[in-house]
Design an enzyme around this catalytic site. Sequence first.
Site, short mmCIF file in Angstrom:
data_model
loop_
_atom_site.label_atom_id
_atom_site.label_comp_id
_atom_site.label_asym_id
_atom_site.label_seq_id
_atom_site.Cartn_x
_atom_site.Cartn_y
_atom_site.Cartn_z
N HIS A 73 12.85 -2.38 2.24
CA HIS A 73 12.24 -1.09 2.59
C HIS A 73 13.14 0.02 2.10
CE1 HIS A 73 9.35 -3.15 5.09
NE2 HIS A 73 10.35 -3.85 5.58
N PRO A 83 0.80 -1.23 0.00
CA PRO A 83 0.00 0.00 0.00
C PRO A 83 0.83 1.28 0.00
CG PRO A 83 -0.10 -1.09 2.13
CD PRO A 83 0.54 -2.05 1.17
N ASN A 84 0.33 2.23 -0.74
CA ASN A 84 0.87 3.59 -0.84
C ASN A 84 2.17 3.70 -1.62
OD1 ASN A 84 -1.23 4.84 0.77
ND2 ASN A 84 -0.34 3.73 2.50
N ARG A 99 5.20 11.00 -2.44
CA ARG A 99 4.90 10.69 -1.04
C ARG A 99 6.13 10.96 -0.16
NH1 ARG A 99 4.62 4.53 1.31
NH2 ARG A 99 3.98 5.10 3.42
N GLU A 111 12.83 -9.26 1.89
CA GLU A 111 12.07 -8.10 2.37
C GLU A 111 12.88 -6.83 2.11
OE1 GLU A 111 11.32 -8.35 6.59
OE2 GLU A 111 10.56 -6.28 6.69
N ASN A 125 8.26 -5.39 -0.86
CA ASN A 125 8.08 -4.24 0.03
C ASN A 125 6.60 -4.21 0.36
OD1 ASN A 125 7.90 -1.91 1.43
ND2 ASN A 125 9.00 -0.63 -0.04
N TYR A 183 11.19 8.93 1.52
CA TYR A 183 11.18 7.87 0.51
C TYR A 183 11.88 8.22 -0.80
CZ TYR A 183 7.76 5.83 3.68
OH TYR A 183 7.14 5.30 4.78
N ALA A 204 3.12 -0.73 4.86
CA ALA A 204 2.66 -0.79 6.25
C ALA A 204 2.18 -2.19 6.65
CB ALA A 204 1.55 0.23 6.47
N ARG A 224 12.87 4.90 12.78
CA ARG A 224 11.61 5.64 12.70
C ARG A 224 10.72 5.32 13.90
NH1 ARG A 224 9.15 5.00 6.93
NH2 ARG A 224 7.95 6.80 7.68
C1 DQA Z 1 8.23 1.19 3.90
C2 DQA Z 1 8.28 1.40 5.41
C3 DQA Z 1 6.92 1.16 6.03
O1 DQA Z 1 6.98 1.37 7.43
C4 DQA Z 1 5.90 2.11 5.43
O2 DQA Z 1 4.62 1.84 5.96
C5 DQA Z 1 5.89 2.08 3.95
C6 DQA Z 1 7.16 2.06 3.25
C7 DQA Z 1 9.57 1.56 3.24
O3 DQA Z 1 9.79 1.14 2.11
O4 DQA Z 1 10.39 2.26 3.83
O5 DQA Z 1 4.85 2.17 3.32
O6 DQA Z 1 7.97 -0.17 3.64
#
Ligand code: DQA
Length: 148
Positions: free
Chosen positions: A100, A10-11, A18, A98, A74, A23, A77, A107
């Site tokens: 990020h 998501p997102n 964003r 995994e 990735n 990011y 959240a 954070r």
């Molecule tokens: C994320 C880190 C997560 O905590 C966050 O909710 C994201 C992006 C990252 O790529 O840094 O959506 O996965």
Amino acid sequence: MKAVYVLNGPNLNLLGVREPATYGTQTLADIEARLKTRCQAHGLSLTFRQSNQEGDLVTWIQEAGAAGIPVILNAGAYTHTSIALHDAIRASSAKVIEVHLSNVHAREDFRHHSMISAVAAGVILGFGALSYDLALEALIAQSQTTKS
Ligand code: DQA
């Protein structure tokens, strides 16, 4: 290794606009284009997807696991909340790296726990968009070593 999945939660469709301080400014399309070039150079087919729905990610992980295709994930959240993603990785035996963009450990506390890490083959975080490239390099290097 003949193929790689890159799955985004998501997102992450909003990458580039964003919270750029966290990011970066690269879009998901930028990352996809770069990984595609790298995959082509290695004769790998790339499946690159994003969804804001948890169930889509579950389905795609199952799909990759059944096909024996490694996954760069990735989960956004959902990383911090999703027992369903944890179970999908376990149940399908998908090999998952995994990733990020941000260093989640630097954070908020709620980002410090990952439901994915315990069932991941490896974790790469904190290198911005480069985290994806590093994950792909790790898979390529491993496959060259193991010839799997
Ligand atoms: C994320 C880190 C997560 O905590 C966050 O909710 C994201 C992006 C990252 O790529 O840094 O959506 O996965």
